[in-house]
Write an enzyme that holds these catalytic residues in place. Structure first.
Site, PDB file in Angstrom:
ATOM      1  CG  ASP A   8      -1.789   1.220   1.313  1.00  0.00           C
ATOM      2  OD1 ASP A   8      -2.458   1.512   0.306  1.00  0.00           O
ATOM      3  OD2 ASP A   8      -1.809   1.913   2.353  1.00  0.00           O
ATOM      4  CB  SER A   9       0.190   4.782  -0.643  1.00  0.00           C
ATOM      5  OG  SER A   9      -1.040   4.790   0.049  1.00  0.00           O
ATOM      6  CE1 TYR A  40       2.782   5.498  -3.271  1.00  0.00           C
ATOM      7  CE2 TYR A  40       1.631   3.585  -4.161  1.00  0.00           C
ATOM      8  CZ  TYR A  40       2.771   4.151  -3.634  1.00  0.00           C
ATOM      9  OH  TYR A  40       3.904   3.387  -3.476  1.00  0.00           O
ATOM     10  N   GLY A  41      -2.912   8.952  -3.790  1.00  0.00           N
ATOM     11  CA  GLY A  41      -4.225   9.361  -4.318  1.00  0.00           C
ATOM     12  C   GLY A  41      -4.235  10.682  -5.043  1.00  0.00           C
ATOM     13  CB  CYS A  71      -2.703   1.155  -2.689  1.00  0.00           C
ATOM     14  SG  CYS A  71      -2.927   2.886  -3.065  1.00  0.00           S
ATOM     15  CG  ASN A  72      -9.190   1.085  -2.849  1.00  0.00           C
ATOM     16  OD1 ASN A  72     -10.269   0.639  -3.213  1.00  0.00           O
ATOM     17  ND2 ASN A  72      -8.687   0.796  -1.657  1.00  0.00           N
ATOM     18  CB  THR A  73      -4.579   5.232  -5.693  1.00  0.00           C
ATOM     19  OG1 THR A  73      -5.409   5.847  -4.704  1.00  0.00           O
ATOM     20  CG2 THR A  73      -4.257   6.225  -6.775  1.00  0.00           C
ATOM     21  CD  GLU A 150      -2.722   8.226   7.369  1.00  0.00           C
ATOM     22  OE1 GLU A 150      -1.796   8.947   7.770  1.00  0.00           O
ATOM     23  OE2 GLU A 150      -2.676   7.604   6.298  1.00  0.00           O
ATOM     24  CB  CYS A 184     -10.201   5.024  -0.106  1.00  0.00           C
ATOM     25  SG  CYS A 184      -8.753   5.773   0.674  1.00  0.00           S
ATOM     26  CB  THR A 185      -6.490   1.679   2.293  1.00  0.00           C
ATOM     27  OG1 THR A 185      -5.977   3.012   2.109  1.00  0.00           O
ATOM     28  CG2 THR A 185      -5.937   0.771   1.220  1.00  0.00           C
ATOM     29  CG  HIS A 186      -6.950   5.793   5.004  1.00  0.00           C
ATOM     30  ND1 HIS A 186      -6.171   5.301   3.980  1.00  0.00           N
ATOM     31  CD2 HIS A 186      -6.104   6.378   5.886  1.00  0.00           C
ATOM     32  CE1 HIS A 186      -4.898   5.588   4.221  1.00  0.00           C
ATOM     33  NE2 HIS A 186      -4.830   6.237   5.370  1.00  0.00           N
TER      34      HIS A 186
HETATM   35  N1  DGL Z   1      -4.080   3.820   0.029  1.00  0.00           N
HETATM   36  C1  DGL Z   1      -4.733   4.855  -0.749  1.00  0.00           C
HETATM   37  C2  DGL Z   1      -5.916   4.247  -1.489  1.00  0.00           C
HETATM   38  O1  DGL Z   1      -6.500   3.277  -1.066  1.00  0.00           O
HETATM   39  C3  DGL Z   1      -5.167   6.019   0.123  1.00  0.00           C
HETATM   40  C4  DGL Z   1      -4.019   6.871   0.629  1.00  0.00           C
HETATM   41  C5  DGL Z   1      -3.212   7.520  -0.475  1.00  0.00           C
HETATM   42  O2  DGL Z   1      -3.709   8.452  -1.139  1.00  0.00           O
HETATM   43  O3  DGL Z   1      -2.108   7.072  -0.684  1.00  0.00           O
HETATM   44  O4  DGL Z   1      -6.276   4.741  -2.523  1.00  0.00           O
END
Ligand code: DGL
Length: 258
Positions: A8-9, A40-41, A71-73, A150, A184-186
């Protein structure tokens, strides 16, 4: 021994790792959080792809049987490059989440929330329409959800959390969606606050969807399992919040250069 590589990012992918541990308690895992380059987003697809390739090569060097892109992105923009590069199967979160959402929706009006990069890529929108032609997909970026999660500001009774959630989600409520992908992961950490703004809407957690898919494809593995964590920035900040995202204590992470 079956070993899953997850990247993940940053720390958010631990929600995916959590779902993987719940679904496959016997599998070994290697988790890499690219904390030096997060987020990453907000970055271009080209940059996210380059970062993703470095992460994947690092995990591949450590010997993995499957790569899960938490990571979804990165899942939205980098899967073709990752699949070209790696010899092991690569599973992202977008297709599993899209499949669950397409099946769960009664009306075919489906919302997707994620980072700016994920929404702009159109990956969820395309994946949902592949599963369910004719579906109407309404996508919206919700960037402030990442720092809120976070920071630990996730209580739906908190006025700041409620205000941010309402501002992002009221257009989706107005559009009459019956299903929403937490892309998104969060966002699983904010599920209660998101759900409070969208009563009656089914929330789809891509993390659970990808974990179920890994289990269905590879089985559960046999324990006892070993879990290692790597980060590209100093581990302290990661360790301070990791336990909350993983739902289990994380006591050690190695700083690596990828
Ligand atoms: N992990 C990213 C996602 O799921 C979210 C955080 C980021 O922008 O890196 O897209």
């Amino acid at each position: 021994m079956f070993r899953i590589g997850i990247f993940d990012s940053g720390v958010g992918g631990l929600t995916v790792q959590r779902a993987v541990l719940d679904a496959l308690p016997g599998a070994d895992t290697l988790y890499l959080g690219d904390t030096a380059r997060v987020p990453y987003g907000t970055k271009s697809a080209e940059t996210v792809t380059q970062y993703s390739l470095r992460n994947a090569r690092f995990l591949a060097r450590h010997g993995i049987d499957v790569l899960v892109v938490a990571c979804n992105t990165a899942s939205a923009v980098a899967l073709p490059a990752l699949r070209t590069e790696l010899t092991v199967p690569v599973i992202g979160v977008v297709d599993p989440g899209a499949r669950v959402a397409a099946r769960a929706s009664r009306t075919g009006r489906i919302g997707v929330i994620g980072t700016q990069g994920t929404v702009a890529s159109g990956a969820y929108q395309a994946a949902i329409r592949r599963e369910r032609p004719g579906a109407e997909v309404i996508a919206r970026a919700c960037p402030l959800f990442v720092p809120l999660a976070e920071e630990g500001w996730t209580d739906p009774a908190d006025e700041v959390v409620r205000g941010v959630a309402r501002r992002y989600l009221s257009p989706l409520a107005g559009a009459g969606i019956d299903t929403l992908v937490l892309g998104c992961t969060h966002y699983p950490l904010l599920a209660a606050a998101i759900g409070a703004e969208l009563p009656g809407v089914t929330l789809v957690d891509s993390a659970a969807a990808v974990a179920a898919e890994v289990r269905a494809t590879f089985g559960g593995g046999a324990g006892p399992a070993d879990h290692r964590f790597f980060v590209t920035d100093a581990p302290e900040k990661f360790l301070a919040v990791a336990g909350r995202f993983l739902g289990r204590p994380v006591t050690a992470a190695d700083h690596v250069d990828v």
